[in-house]
Scaffold this motif. Sequence first.
Motif, PDB file in Angstrom:
ATOM      1  N   SER A  35       0.762  -1.061   0.038  1.00 54.55           N
ATOM      2  CA  SER A  35       0.041  -0.038   0.116  1.00 54.55           C
ATOM      3  C   SER A  35       0.834   1.155  -0.001  1.00 54.55           C
ATOM      4  O   SER A  35       1.648   1.290   0.415  1.00 54.55           O
ATOM      5  CB  SER A  35      -0.741   0.040   1.321  1.00 54.55           C
ATOM      6  OG  SER A  35      -1.881  -0.995   1.219  1.00 54.55           O
ATOM      7  N   ARG A  36       0.418   2.200  -0.562  1.00 48.01           N
ATOM      8  CA  ARG A  36       1.064   3.310  -0.582  1.00 48.01           C
ATOM      9  C   ARG A  36       0.821   4.249   0.807  1.00 48.01           C
ATOM     10  O   ARG A  36      -0.100   4.220   1.119  1.00 48.01           O
ATOM     11  CB  ARG A  36       0.753   4.702  -1.799  1.00 48.01           C
ATOM     12  CG  ARG A  36       1.051   3.851  -2.987  1.00 48.01           C
ATOM     13  CD  ARG A  36       0.502   5.004  -4.214  1.00 48.01           C
ATOM     14  NE  ARG A  36       0.965   4.292  -5.461  1.00 48.01           N
ATOM     15  CZ  ARG A  36       2.106   4.445  -5.971  1.00 48.01           C
ATOM     16  NH1 ARG A  36       3.256   5.260  -5.499  1.00 48.01           N
ATOM     17  NH2 ARG A  36       2.302   3.794  -7.098  1.00 48.01           N
ATOM     18  N   PRO A  37       1.940   4.614   1.615  1.00 50.41           N
ATOM     19  CA  PRO A  37       1.617   5.381   2.801  1.00 50.41           C
ATOM     20  C   PRO A  37       0.662   6.511   2.871  1.00 50.41           C
ATOM     21  O   PRO A  37      -0.073   6.373   3.824  1.00 50.41           O
ATOM     22  CB  PRO A  37       3.003   5.753   3.219  1.00 50.41           C
ATOM     23  CG  PRO A  37       3.971   4.829   2.360  1.00 50.41           C
ATOM     24  CD  PRO A  37       3.284   4.591   1.192  1.00 50.41           C
ATOM     25  N   HIS A  38       0.515   7.214   1.616  1.00 52.44           N
ATOM     26  CA  HIS A  38      -0.414   8.172   1.629  1.00 52.44           C
ATOM     27  C   HIS A  38      -1.680   7.512   1.564  1.00 52.44           C
ATOM     28  O   HIS A  38      -2.837   8.309   1.788  1.00 52.44           O
ATOM     29  CB  HIS A  38      -0.085   9.320   0.725  1.00 52.44           C
ATOM     30  CG  HIS A  38      -0.384   9.192  -0.660  1.00 52.44           C
ATOM     31  ND1 HIS A  38       0.802   9.016  -1.607  1.00 52.44           N
ATOM     32  CD2 HIS A  38      -1.400   8.457  -1.369  1.00 52.44           C
ATOM     33  CE1 HIS A  38       0.222   8.586  -2.634  1.00 52.44           C
ATOM     34  NE2 HIS A  38      -1.053   8.257  -2.689  1.00 52.44           N
ATOM     35  N   ASP A  39      -2.212   6.326   1.202  1.00 53.88           N
ATOM     36  CA  ASP A  39      -3.357   5.982   1.069  1.00 53.88           C
ATOM     37  C   ASP A  39      -3.828   5.157   2.430  1.00 53.88           C
ATOM     38  O   ASP A  39      -4.874   5.413   2.938  1.00 53.88           O
ATOM     39  CB  ASP A  39      -3.499   4.502   0.416  1.00 53.88           C
ATOM     40  CG  ASP A  39      -3.300   4.949  -1.259  1.00 53.88           C
ATOM     41  OD1 ASP A  39      -3.708   6.019  -1.489  1.00 53.88           O
ATOM     42  OD2 ASP A  39      -3.102   4.309  -2.041  1.00 53.88           O
ATOM     43  N   LEU A 116      -5.924  -7.972   2.401  1.00 57.49           N
ATOM     44  CA  LEU A 116      -7.122  -9.314   2.244  1.00 57.49           C
ATOM     45  C   LEU A 116      -8.453  -8.515   1.846  1.00 57.49           C
ATOM     46  O   LEU A 116      -9.050  -9.096   0.929  1.00 57.49           O
ATOM     47  CB  LEU A 116      -7.259  -9.760   3.670  1.00 57.49           C
ATOM     48  CG  LEU A 116      -6.603 -10.810   4.273  1.00 57.49           C
ATOM     49  CD1 LEU A 116      -7.141 -11.366   5.642  1.00 57.49           C
ATOM     50  CD2 LEU A 116      -6.602 -12.024   3.471  1.00 57.49           C
ATOM     51  N   LEU A 117      -8.588  -7.297   2.083  1.00 57.52           N
ATOM     52  CA  LEU A 117      -9.822  -6.403   1.624  1.00 57.52           C
ATOM     53  C   LEU A 117      -9.533  -6.007   0.062  1.00 57.52           C
ATOM     54  O   LEU A 117     -10.606  -6.382  -0.427  1.00 57.52           O
ATOM     55  CB  LEU A 117      -9.842  -5.092   2.545  1.00 57.52           C
ATOM     56  CG  LEU A 117     -10.553  -5.539   4.013  1.00 57.52           C
ATOM     57  CD1 LEU A 117     -10.135  -4.109   4.607  1.00 57.52           C
ATOM     58  CD2 LEU A 117     -11.867  -5.631   3.972  1.00 57.52           C
ATOM     59  N   ARG A 118      -8.432  -5.670  -0.266  1.00 61.55           N
ATOM     60  CA  ARG A 118      -8.132  -5.410  -1.520  1.00 61.55           C
ATOM     61  C   ARG A 118      -8.325  -6.697  -2.369  1.00 61.55           C
ATOM     62  O   ARG A 118      -8.532  -6.244  -3.678  1.00 61.55           O
ATOM     63  CB  ARG A 118      -6.884  -4.771  -1.858  1.00 61.55           C
ATOM     64  CG  ARG A 118      -6.839  -3.392  -0.879  1.00 61.55           C
ATOM     65  CD  ARG A 118      -5.392  -2.847  -1.117  1.00 61.55           C
ATOM     66  NE  ARG A 118      -4.784  -1.981  -2.260  1.00 61.55           N
ATOM     67  CZ  ARG A 118      -3.854  -1.806  -2.778  1.00 61.55           C
ATOM     68  NH1 ARG A 118      -3.072  -2.377  -2.129  1.00 61.55           N
ATOM     69  NH2 ARG A 118      -3.723  -1.075  -3.990  1.00 61.55           N
ATOM     70  N   ALA A 119      -7.785  -7.727  -2.119  1.00 62.76           N
ATOM     71  CA  ALA A 119      -7.811  -8.867  -2.836  1.00 62.76           C
ATOM     72  C   ALA A 119      -9.225  -9.685  -2.779  1.00 62.76           C
ATOM     73  O   ALA A 119      -9.416 -10.688  -3.309  1.00 62.76           O
ATOM     74  CB  ALA A 119      -6.716 -10.021  -2.213  1.00 62.76           C
ATOM     75  N   ARG A 196      -8.494 -11.345  -6.021  1.00 62.35           N
ATOM     76  CA  ARG A 196      -8.416 -10.074  -7.161  1.00 62.35           C
ATOM     77  C   ARG A 196      -7.076  -9.527  -7.059  1.00 62.35           C
ATOM     78  O   ARG A 196      -6.894  -9.298  -6.034  1.00 62.35           O
ATOM     79  CB  ARG A 196      -9.743  -9.071  -6.749  1.00 62.35           C
ATOM     80  CG  ARG A 196      -9.810  -8.151  -7.860  1.00 62.35           C
ATOM     81  CD  ARG A 196     -10.879  -7.097  -7.576  1.00 62.35           C
ATOM     82  NE  ARG A 196     -10.784  -6.145  -8.531  1.00 62.35           N
ATOM     83  CZ  ARG A 196     -11.673  -6.173  -9.658  1.00 62.35           C
ATOM     84  NH1 ARG A 196     -12.579  -7.049  -9.645  1.00 62.35           N
ATOM     85  NH2 ARG A 196     -11.755  -5.043 -10.428  1.00 62.35           N
ATOM     86  N   THR A 197      -6.305  -9.532  -8.253  1.00 66.42           N
ATOM     87  CA  THR A 197      -5.216  -8.832  -8.139  1.00 66.42           C
ATOM     88  C   THR A 197      -5.339  -7.170  -7.881  1.00 66.42           C
ATOM     89  O   THR A 197      -6.259  -6.803  -8.519  1.00 66.42           O
ATOM     90  CB  THR A 197      -4.205  -9.169  -9.232  1.00 66.42           C
ATOM     91  OG1 THR A 197      -4.923  -8.666 -10.325  1.00 66.42           O
ATOM     92  CG2 THR A 197      -4.119 -10.810  -9.249  1.00 66.42           C
ATOM     93  N   VAL A 198      -4.232  -6.585  -7.444  1.00 65.30           N
ATOM     94  CA  VAL A 198      -4.279  -5.095  -7.140  1.00 65.30           C
ATOM     95  C   VAL A 198      -2.896  -4.666  -7.966  1.00 65.30           C
ATOM     96  O   VAL A 198      -1.843  -5.276  -7.916  1.00 65.30           O
ATOM     97  CB  VAL A 198      -4.054  -4.837  -5.800  1.00 65.30           C
ATOM     98  CG1 VAL A 198      -5.245  -5.202  -5.152  1.00 65.30           C
ATOM     99  CG2 VAL A 198      -3.023  -5.308  -4.996  1.00 65.30           C
ATOM    100  N   PRO A 199      -2.853  -3.468  -8.323  1.00 65.46           N
ATOM    101  CA  PRO A 199      -1.895  -3.040  -8.927  1.00 65.46           C
ATOM    102  C   PRO A 199      -0.222  -2.923  -8.179  1.00 65.46           C
ATOM    103  O   PRO A 199      -0.541  -2.849  -6.765  1.00 65.46           O
ATOM    104  CB  PRO A 199      -2.035  -1.473  -9.310  1.00 65.46           C
ATOM    105  CG  PRO A 199      -3.599  -1.450  -9.175  1.00 65.46           C
ATOM    106  CD  PRO A 199      -3.942  -2.641  -8.308  1.00 65.46           C
TER     107      PRO A 199
END
Length: 344
Positions: A35-39, A116-119, A196-199
């Motif tokens: 994750s990007r820290p700013h997210d 887990l949430l993003r995937a 689900r893959t994430v960038p």
Amino acid sequence: MSSVDVLADIEKHADAILRVCSYHRRDFDLVVVRSRPHDMRPVQASLQTAFETLPTAELGILGRLPAELMSMVLRELHVRSFFRFRQVNRRARVVSTGLWEYGLVSKHGLEGLRGLLRAELAHLFTIDDLYRSLITDKCLTCGGFGGLLFLFTAGRCCFDCLQSSAHYRVLPPSAFTKLTHISPGRLKRLSGPTLRTVPGIYNMMETPARRPRYLIFEEKATQTLQAIRAIGEDTIQHLRSRREQLGQRFMAATAYPCCSLNNAKLERGVSCKGCQAGLEVLRCDSDDRDRVFSTRGFLSHFSQCVEAQQLWTESEGGTRPVNEPELTRHCGYFNELGPDGLPA
Ligand SMILES: [Zn+2]
Ligand SMILES: [Zn+2]
């Protein structure tokens, strides 16, 4: 250094030895789901605290449960339901935020929670699953230090096993259907969880990897399909002999620090600067420089690693800078990182 001197130094100067002779491999963290820290920053506070305004509403029949039973119920909720409950009202927010296991996971295991949430796998695991992985440092496959969470199982693993063990094989549903001649609809019904893959980056060369939209967990899918005789041993062998896209395994893991319950210290894993220095003059085994240790494991390694001991001697008890390899100076990552902590 004599072995007696080494052990005496470990006893007296453990923190300084770790500072001088070990480093955290940042390149391993960057190649998995990140994750990007700013997210993360804007959500961190809301995940870790309840609202300042005091609750006025109650929890209905659930509110009659003794606190201990309520905690048991919350620990058994899968992550998605847990967050739904958290949004019911301010009382629910207070009760859920106060759960010890959730407090630790939301503070130190945020990358796993978010991964887990993003995937789209958060419905398969409870806060307790994430908590139990957070408080152990052992890779479930080899027993060594594991700095990663494998999202299909919410189990801890190490970078080496993620790359090399057959347990962590994943593949896109389209490749699976092609190799097994099972229709996509049937596969979807029977193969188990889909990630689900994430960038992300997902390879050490930092050339964008081709990212399928979904991945399935090969071991689970083959076990399920074999149990109902939808595939046979030949098909399984065919699947196992296929060439893998290595980066796809990285799409199913995320960095996951370990939180010690004994001293509340957080461990991300450290590698040996001495082994890297040794490799550069071809004096030690090439695999050693990629090993990741807990701090305790590193100190044990230090007692055997001549190159790390040389660095320590050069540092004069941790008081002088040492001539360390460029790679360790950059924590395994040479390129510039952007302001968000990810490659620019
Ligand atoms: Zn391992
Ligand atoms: Zn070493």
